[in-house]
Design a protein around this motif. Structure first.
Motif, mmCIF file in Angstrom:
data_model
loop_
_atom_site.group_PDB
_atom_site.id
_atom_site.type_symbol
_atom_site.label_atom_id
_atom_site.label_comp_id
_atom_site.label_asym_id
_atom_site.label_seq_id
_atom_site.Cartn_x
_atom_site.Cartn_y
_atom_site.Cartn_z
ATOM 1 N N ARG A 113 49.532 40.285 80.749
ATOM 2 C CA ARG A 113 48.591 39.619 79.856
ATOM 3 C C ARG A 113 47.280 39.327 80.573
ATOM 4 N NH1 ARG A 113 53.473 36.802 78.290
ATOM 5 N NH2 ARG A 113 54.121 37.482 76.207
ATOM 6 N N GLU A 114 46.197 39.324 79.824
ATOM 7 C CA GLU A 114 44.882 39.040 80.389
ATOM 8 C C GLU A 114 44.881 37.631 81.001
ATOM 9 O OE1 GLU A 114 40.161 39.231 79.074
ATOM 10 O OE2 GLU A 114 41.758 39.617 77.615
ATOM 11 N N GLY A 115 44.249 37.525 82.167
ATOM 12 C CA GLY A 115 44.163 36.241 82.837
ATOM 13 C C GLY A 115 45.385 35.887 83.654
ATOM 14 N N SER A 116 46.278 36.846 83.888
ATOM 15 C CA SER A 116 47.492 36.576 84.653
ATOM 16 C C SER A 116 47.155 36.221 86.100
ATOM 17 C CB SER A 116 48.414 37.795 84.638
ATOM 18 O OG SER A 116 47.791 38.887 85.299
ATOM 19 N N THR A 117 47.992 35.418 86.711
ATOM 20 C CA THR A 117 47.804 35.027 88.107
ATOM 21 C C THR A 117 48.516 36.015 89.027
ATOM 22 O OG1 THR A 117 49.802 33.667 88.189
ATOM 23 C CG2 THR A 117 47.753 32.602 87.415
ATOM 24 N N GLN A 118 48.192 35.926 90.301
ATOM 25 C CA GLN A 118 48.859 36.760 91.302
ATOM 26 C C GLN A 118 50.367 36.529 91.266
ATOM 27 O OE1 GLN A 118 47.482 36.047 95.300
ATOM 28 N NE2 GLN A 118 49.352 36.842 96.215
ATOM 29 N N GLN A 119 50.776 35.271 91.170
ATOM 30 C CA GLN A 119 52.202 34.938 91.157
ATOM 31 C C GLN A 119 52.902 35.516 89.926
ATOM 32 O OE1 GLN A 119 49.728 32.728 91.753
ATOM 33 N NE2 GLN A 119 50.088 32.523 93.967
ATOM 34 N N GLN A 120 52.224 35.514 88.797
ATOM 35 C CA GLN A 120 52.818 36.071 87.579
ATOM 36 C C GLN A 120 52.992 37.579 87.687
ATOM 37 O OE1 GLN A 120 49.885 34.464 84.873
ATOM 38 N NE2 GLN A 120 51.261 32.818 84.157
ATOM 39 N N ARG A 121 51.994 38.243 88.257
ATOM 40 C CA ARG A 121 52.096 39.698 88.421
ATOM 41 C C ARG A 121 53.211 40.054 89.414
ATOM 42 N NH1 ARG A 121 46.444 38.803 88.391
ATOM 43 N NH2 ARG A 121 46.274 39.067 90.660
ATOM 44 N N GLU A 122 53.304 39.275 90.480
ATOM 45 C CA GLU A 122 54.367 39.503 91.461
ATOM 46 C C GLU A 122 55.740 39.326 90.820
ATOM 47 O OE1 GLU A 122 55.851 37.792 95.817
ATOM 48 O OE2 GLU A 122 54.457 36.644 94.587
ATOM 49 N N LYS A 123 55.883 38.304 90.015
ATOM 50 C CA LYS A 123 57.156 38.019 89.362
ATOM 51 C C LYS A 123 57.603 39.170 88.471
ATOM 52 C CE LYS A 123 59.442 34.535 86.470
ATOM 53 N NZ LYS A 123 59.267 33.253 85.740
ATOM 54 N N VAL A 124 56.663 39.761 87.756
ATOM 55 C CA VAL A 124 56.996 40.878 86.868
ATOM 56 C C VAL A 124 57.449 42.090 87.678
ATOM 57 C CG1 VAL A 124 56.101 42.501 85.144
ATOM 58 C CG2 VAL A 124 55.447 40.085 85.049
ATOM 59 N N LEU A 125 56.741 42.382 88.769
ATOM 60 C CA LEU A 125 57.104 43.540 89.591
ATOM 61 C C LEU A 125 58.446 43.322 90.275
ATOM 62 C CD1 LEU A 125 56.370 46.311 90.616
ATOM 63 C CD2 LEU A 125 55.084 45.248 92.486
ATOM 64 N N LEU A 126 58.696 42.117 90.774
ATOM 65 C CA LEU A 126 59.974 41.835 91.419
ATOM 66 C C LEU A 126 61.132 41.936 90.427
ATOM 67 C CD1 LEU A 126 59.147 38.864 93.833
ATOM 68 C CD2 LEU A 126 59.542 41.267 94.417
ATOM 69 N N ALA A 127 60.896 41.501 89.203
ATOM 70 C CA ALA A 127 61.936 41.610 88.182
ATOM 71 C C ALA A 127 62.256 43.077 87.909
ATOM 72 C CB ALA A 127 61.488 40.906 86.898
ATOM 73 N N TRP A 128 61.247 43.913 87.909
ATOM 74 C CA TRP A 128 61.459 45.359 87.711
ATOM 75 C C TRP A 128 62.244 45.939 88.879
ATOM 76 C CZ3 TRP A 128 59.769 49.769 90.379
ATOM 77 C CH2 TRP A 128 59.999 50.981 89.712
ATOM 78 N N TYR A 129 61.855 45.568 90.103
ATOM 79 C CA TYR A 129 62.582 46.021 91.288
ATOM 80 C C TYR A 129 64.063 45.634 91.186
ATOM 81 C CZ TYR A 129 58.589 47.356 94.311
ATOM 82 O OH TYR A 129 57.508 47.987 94.874
ATOM 83 N N ARG A 130 64.308 44.405 90.787
ATOM 84 C CA ARG A 130 65.690 43.916 90.700
ATOM 85 C C ARG A 130 66.501 44.730 89.687
ATOM 86 N NH1 ARG A 130 67.999 39.178 92.316
ATOM 87 N NH2 ARG A 130 65.940 38.398 92.935
ATOM 88 N N ARG A 131 65.900 45.039 88.547
ATOM 89 C CA ARG A 131 66.602 45.834 87.533
ATOM 90 C C ARG A 131 66.921 47.232 88.061
ATOM 91 N NH1 ARG A 131 62.852 43.260 84.141
ATOM 92 N NH2 ARG A 131 61.511 45.107 84.106
ATOM 93 N N GLN A 132 65.977 47.826 88.775
ATOM 94 C CA GLN A 132 66.207 49.166 89.311
ATOM 95 C C GLN A 132 67.353 49.165 90.311
ATOM 96 O OE1 GLN A 132 64.461 51.508 87.640
ATOM 97 N NE2 GLN A 132 63.668 49.643 86.680
ATOM 98 N N LEU A 133 67.362 48.168 91.189
ATOM 99 C CA LEU A 133 68.418 48.109 92.203
ATOM 100 C C LEU A 133 69.778 47.863 91.558
ATOM 101 C CD1 LEU A 133 69.234 48.221 95.124
ATOM 102 C CD2 LEU A 133 68.546 45.820 95.398
ATOM 103 N N LYS A 134 69.824 46.946 90.594
ATOM 104 C CA LYS A 134 71.088 46.654 89.927
ATOM 105 C C LYS A 134 71.598 47.848 89.119
ATOM 106 C CE LYS A 134 71.173 41.643 89.580
ATOM 107 N NZ LYS A 134 71.316 40.478 88.668
ATOM 108 N N ALA A 135 70.684 48.682 88.649
ATOM 109 C CA ALA A 135 71.100 49.869 87.904
ATOM 110 C C ALA A 135 71.718 50.917 88.823
ATOM 111 C CB ALA A 135 69.907 50.462 87.151
#
Length: 240
Positions: A113-135
């Motif tokens: 989303r527009e105006g996202s913070t660094q921490q929010q962007r990191e959280k989204v990428l880490l969540a994606w990483y976690r899903r890939q590893l668990k898969a």
């Protein structure tokens, strides 16, 4: 945390309910920590550290030569690793649920989303990483359980600072470090096998490494590959 002077080394000492002594050298400053069984004598600690003086110096010098890690801002143009390959991050403004799409050639599209913070962007990428590893893990764990001849009751993924994996022998539960999704798949397989073998042998002794030779003859190559991709990760003696 208590510290002791051993020769010219300042060492942090942590007494824990563990069976063996464990030595860790941390990046970037070469800080030294030794975890020891609760009743370990001061002399035993000194002897343990002194016997590993060359190993400590080697890694402290290695850290001195490393360039300081650059903090990720999670912005367009950064390189982020997935399965050992560097991908260029591309940010996209998006009104829906933030998510990541992996696209060739080697691009990670981060919809945020527009105006996202660094921490929010990191959280989204880490969540994606976690899903890939668990898969990836169910099939890999199932395959290697057959080879090693053990069965775990549970496995999981979490972020760990000084371990690639851990094994709770009594509960037959293994944990894998989320960072492994950034490393080549062979590194992940090595850590999975390493932790499964602990269900046969708790200690890193001759029997343990003999079992590793039997089940995964190329484990040394995979471990060296993992070490080459450590980046700023702390180094622990005898860790996987």
């Amino acid at each position: 945390m208590p510290t002791v002077q051993i020769g010219d080394l300042l060492v942090e000492v942590v007494r824990k309910n563990i069976r063996s002594l464990r030595l860790t050298v941390y990046a970037p400053d070469g800080r030294i920590r030794v975890a020891v069984p609760t009743r370990t004598s001061d002399q035993a600690i000194q002897d343990f550290v002194a016997a590993r003086r060359t190993w400590i110096s080697k890694h402290q010098e290695k850290f001195k030569l490393q360039k300081p890690a650059v903090e990720s801002l999670y912005v367009t143009g950064e390189t982020h690793y997935y399965q050992g390959i560097g991908y260029t991050l591309q940010l996209h403004t998006f009104d829906g649920t933030p998510h990541v799409v992996c696209q060739e050639p080697q691009t990670l599209n981060l919809y945020i989303r527009e105006g996202s913070t660094q921490q929010q962007r990191e959280k989204v990428l880490l969540a994606w990483y976690r899903r890939q590893l668990k898969a990836q893990l169910p099939e890999m764990v199932a395959q290697w359980q057959k080879v090693v001849g053990v069965q775990v009751n549970e496995w999981g993924v979490k972020q760990m600072k000084t371990r690639w994996g851990t094994c709770n022998i009594r509960a037959k539960r293994i944990w894998l470090n989320l960072e492994l999704i950034k490393r080549p798949s062979s590194c992940l397989e090595y850590v999975v096998v390493h932790e499964l073998v602990h269900l046969h042998e708790r200690l890193h002794n001759a029997r343990f490494w003999g079992l590793m030779d039997r089940f995964m003859p190329a484990w040394r190559t995979h471990r060296e590959q993992l070490k080459r991709t450590l980046l700023e990760t702390p180094i622990e003696l005898d860790a996987c």
